[in-house]
Write a protein that holds these residues in place. Sequence first.
Motif, PDB file in Angstrom:
ATOM      1  N   PRO A 192      29.625  29.734  35.940  1.00 42.12           N
ATOM      2  CA  PRO A 192      28.491  29.528  35.025  1.00 42.12           C
ATOM      3  C   PRO A 192      28.388  28.068  34.584  1.00 42.12           C
ATOM      4  O   PRO A 192      29.401  27.369  34.455  1.00 42.12           O
TER       5      PRO A 192
ATOM      6  N   LEU B  54      30.808  30.415  42.545  1.00 42.19           N
ATOM      7  CA  LEU B  54      29.795  29.873  41.641  1.00 42.19           C
ATOM      8  C   LEU B  54      30.169  30.205  40.210  1.00 42.19           C
ATOM      9  O   LEU B  54      30.246  31.379  39.848  1.00 42.19           O
TER      10      LEU B  54
ATOM     11  N   TYR C 259      29.209  35.168  34.018  1.00 47.10           N
ATOM     12  CA  TYR C 259      30.074  35.619  35.102  1.00 47.10           C
ATOM     13  C   TYR C 259      30.239  34.546  36.172  1.00 47.10           C
ATOM     14  O   TYR C 259      29.272  33.880  36.540  1.00 47.10           O
ATOM     15  N   THR C 260      31.469  34.428  36.647  1.00 54.40           N
ATOM     16  CA  THR C 260      31.719  33.638  37.848  1.00 54.40           C
ATOM     17  C   THR C 260      31.488  34.550  39.040  1.00 54.40           C
ATOM     18  O   THR C 260      31.968  35.684  39.070  1.00 54.40           O
ATOM     19  N   TRP C 261      30.731  34.069  40.006  1.00 53.68           N
ATOM     20  CA  TRP C 261      30.552  34.794  41.269  1.00 53.68           C
ATOM     21  C   TRP C 261      31.689  34.381  42.179  1.00 53.68           C
ATOM     22  O   TRP C 261      31.792  33.211  42.561  1.00 53.68           O
ATOM     23  N   SER C 262      32.524  35.317  42.519  1.00 51.87           N
ATOM     24  CA  SER C 262      33.645  35.035  43.414  1.00 51.87           C
ATOM     25  C   SER C 262      33.102  34.729  44.804  1.00 51.87           C
ATOM     26  O   SER C 262      31.921  34.950  45.084  1.00 51.87           O
ATOM     27  N   PRO C 263      33.974  34.239  45.699  1.00 50.91           N
ATOM     28  CA  PRO C 263      33.501  33.989  47.066  1.00 50.91           C
ATOM     29  C   PRO C 263      32.825  35.221  47.679  1.00 50.91           C
ATOM     30  O   PRO C 263      31.788  35.090  48.340  1.00 50.91           O
TER      31      PRO C 263
ATOM     32  N   PHE D 167      39.526  31.382  36.153  1.00 52.60           N
ATOM     33  CA  PHE D 167      39.284  32.292  37.279  1.00 52.60           C
ATOM     34  C   PHE D 167      40.587  32.502  38.057  1.00 52.60           C
ATOM     35  O   PHE D 167      40.973  33.630  38.349  1.00 52.60           O
TER      36      PHE D 167
ATOM     37  N   LEU E 129      29.407  35.737  45.919  1.00 49.81           N
ATOM     38  CA  LEU E 129      28.465  34.671  46.249  1.00 49.81           C
ATOM     39  C   LEU E 129      27.854  34.861  47.633  1.00 49.81           C
ATOM     40  O   LEU E 129      26.693  34.535  47.863  1.00 49.81           O
TER      41      LEU E 129
ATOM     42  N   GLU F 113      33.714  28.853  48.892  1.00 47.08           N
ATOM     43  CA  GLU F 113      32.692  28.618  47.867  1.00 47.08           C
ATOM     44  C   GLU F 113      32.611  29.772  46.876  1.00 47.08           C
ATOM     45  O   GLU F 113      32.651  30.950  47.247  1.00 47.08           O
TER      46      GLU F 113
END
Lengths: 564, 564
Positions: free
Chosen positions: B72, B70, A40-44, B117, A47, B68
């Motif tokens: 993977p 994040l 998973y990408t952590w969105s702003p 994304f 995060l 910002e």
Amino acid sequence: MRLSQFHLRTTKETPADAELVSHQLMMRAGMIRKLAAGLYTWSPLGLRVLRKVESVVREEMNAAGAIELLMPTIQPAELWRETGRWEKFGDQLLKITDRKEAQYCYSPTAEEAVTDFARQELNSYKQLPVNYYQIQTKFRDEIRPRFGVMRAREFLMKDAYSFHISDEDLVREYHNMHAAYTRIFTRLGLEFRAVQADSGAIGGDASQEFHVLAESGEDAIAFSTGSDYAANVEAAVAAAPAPRAAATEALRKVDTPTQKTCEDVAALMGIALQRTVKSIAVMTEGGFVLALVRGDHVVNEIKLAKVPGLAGYRLASEAEISQHLGSEPGFLGPLRPREAIRVVADRDVAAMADFVVGANEVGYHLAGVNWGRDLEEPETVADIRNVVEGEAAADGGVIRIGRGIEVGHVFQLGRKYSEAMQFSVLDENGKASVPAMGCYGIGVSRIVAAAIEQNNDANGIIWPVPMAPWTVAVCVINPKNDAQVAQAAADLLAELRAAGVDAVLDDRGLRPGAMFADIELIGIPHRVVVSERGLAAGTYEYRARRASEAENLDKATLLARISA
Amino acid sequence: MRLSQFHLRTTKETPADAELVSHQLMMRAGMIRKLAAGLYTWSPLGLRVLRKVESVVREEMNAAGAIELLMPTIQPAELWRETGRWEKFGDQLLKITDRKEAQYCYSPTAEEAVTDFARQELNSYKQLPVNYYQIQTKFRDEIRPRFGVMRAREFLMKDAYSFHISDEDLVREYHNMHAAYTRIFTRLGLEFRAVQADSGAIGGDASQEFHVLAESGEDAIAFSTGSDYAANVEAAVAAAPAPRAAATEALRKVDTPTQKTCEDVAALMGIALQRTVKSIAVMTEGGFVLALVRGDHVVNEIKLAKVPGLAGYRLASEAEISQHLGSEPGFLGPLRPREAIRVVADRDVAAMADFVVGANEVGYHLAGVNWGRDLEEPETVADIRNVVEGEAAADGGVIRIGRGIEVGHVFQLGRKYSEAMQFSVLDENGKASVPAMGCYGIGVSRIVAAAIEQNNDANGIIWPVPMAPWTVAVCVINPKNDAQVAQAAADLLAELRAAGVDAVLDDRGLRPGAMFADIELIGIPHRVVVSERGLAAGTYEYRARRASEAENLDKATLLARISA
């Protein structure tokens, strides 16, 4: 921070593969986006929450005297071969071959790497104790990644490893870390329990898990209303029973032609299930054993296996039962066996009087049975049953059974890794001594999901303040059309920030309904609305995330309410 | 912070494989420890420096409006196949197969992941522009990892990616990031230059590299004393030459029987090398071309290839030279060719008068050659040479050539990735529009090594204050034997911390020599010694890291000196 300058993208749709409410809400709030299975990408937005958790963990680890370092995520196979884990870890270990055909793995944990660091750095007892930690990306190649970041393959973990010259010092640091974890989860505003996991042969204090309480938790845990006692249901211990009452009934034989269970016997006899005793026949290395628990209780296999002589026991076959008791399942009991047998009675059974057991004769039970009178006192008395919701706890409280999500663990490793990796330091006498080790993990990204499982409603997430992306959302009605309102909102934002409050301005210009729905969905603890009408009246519309109604407050009251 | 509670382990030995001074000093200071080839653990000391760099980068990226997130580290092959980079990236891409035989890589950069994304998140021009960044571990499977963290395989990088509805907006953000980078490296206290890299066909402004200046740098860069102009030596441009002087000499033939180089011809004739002209014969798609540079200059192949019609040129063979000029190498020139030829003259050659060239006749050169009189003006005039140390720069300064370590880059990607990944948003007219992209990288871990390359002496590292593990070291002589001294040192530490100074107490009880050597080796900017003698005199011994002598200062002066 202004939301118009941020990236926020909420959705109404719940993805089909999201089973857990935390996964659904994190997707709907746009905290995470899936890149691939378990990745998973952590969105702003996401995060911000992750970093707040990380900060609390870091501060408390530092305060507890642990020292942060950073180890590589990619680690050589040779190290993992030193401890045998290259093979033993199993398929969760993501193995990698580089361009030179050398083997590596993506670290799922770092006992080997930290011990390698320690053996390069430490050579004297004077350098001990030391507790190294890192907050670093980890990878476990889950066979079935699911539940969003609750069981992702790539995740963020705080892992700490301590080194000690003595076992006593390891125990001291173990308690130090236990206290630090308690502070961490308390500061995060979570309901949690430090749970005594079953820790096999090492001893009950050598390992504890920290669970966030939530109905969706994978693990059943028992905890007491009287203290912070908690344990995995398998390991939980209830209060000792009251002393045995005196015998009042005569021993008698009861006709139970088809009644093979305690429930059926109690129903037939019109007595409480608690007055019956269940007999479980097992075989051990030392021979046949009959284990007894109360009719309404369930035998606990792990506890039973810990009774001296019962390690590795198995259920007895019908032939073995017939040989030792001369009877059949359904009518077994400790009286009148064919051969002398060993009896292991649960603590509660040992405290019973006038009870009912099988007669070791098909079609019959015995009632009015009393220890010492009708049969010898049991050879072994032990806690061999599961606890039951609502019963008395040892601390005077009541036992509750709930579900928990494991978010941390503290563990006394002993010398397993330091011995395997031949790490020693010189002790006070100049002799080589293998340090004892502890390890202490916290699933930083998992905490985010666990907090949502514990704190949500139909409108979305309800963040505890320390984890919230922002503490306060200042919502502006019509920011583009009303410069005065926009200015008042900007002033309030500045005032809140000056007071150290992490506030965000929702100046996106959405209609109030859509704006409020977003702010609730993403779980902001305090919402303030700045409108023309409010300004005219000298008030701000305030609503706490958990409140059912909004109120109009003047600025002083508003600020007091937010900082409360 | 007290060093006795920290983990500091310095060594005198320099590891055999450490070629660069930064690698040597980071090992000796105990900032990093090798886990495997190109894989380093950042010790607590090293991590403090790394985090300080990271913080400055984060603050300035946020201040510049970047957001910002994040992503993977492990990314699916499918994404990389969409852009063709799964194959094209080469062996530096660490490819990984998981337990289900699915292919992944460890991200060396994240254009694909961020575009994936973005295409999930963005669908309208109203959401643009946006600049996403992350500070995340990266991996490049270097064929020859070396120089410690300068060229490690696993490293920490800040990577940012912006999306724009128009090229103009991309250029605006490119300049915004350029300014942010300038603030970052300025704040870090580093000497650096933003270098115009050769950027192929895109145009000179589409890409710049940020280099920390250091003698050990891998890249030769030219910069001007007159402005912040800097460029890779291959791309650097000098000031335009002065206008051509009038002819004063007659054209004449000179006997040069064995003189085949400009140097030899100039020596024979007793003239300056600058009065000769070198002829380079090349073949292009359009046929034979003679390129001319001054005798003391070196032709720049990249610049020459950019001259219209010269893309893909090669050197002419002797047969081709003979066919077009009727001569042999060593005696070539633009006059009297056998067939009509195209002449490309360097700007400096076009500005020459009375110069010397080969006569296209073996054994002879021509002197007193003048454009327009003895031969036609050159068909093409262009900058086709390397710049020279000390010559005039276009901005009025002087060109210097130094070496740099690349620590950042800003790049206008255009639509390469957004097109390949079919990412579009709706524009103002409701039509699908493919966003333009920029990318902006900073090698966070590399900055640490580059700073050391730039700032060190025989005693160790000399940190710029913003990167130092601590700004001040308070050293205590005999802390165990002298409670008064220990207390005074603790008080001073508290006072410094209260004033916002990041100070550490060296209470390890080492002898002064060993203690001071450590503090110098690890590069602490300010050292203060608290001793019995000093306390009696009401002074503290102070020494700045770069100072040659220590001074005894009273507390007020000391504090002023530290905060200066």
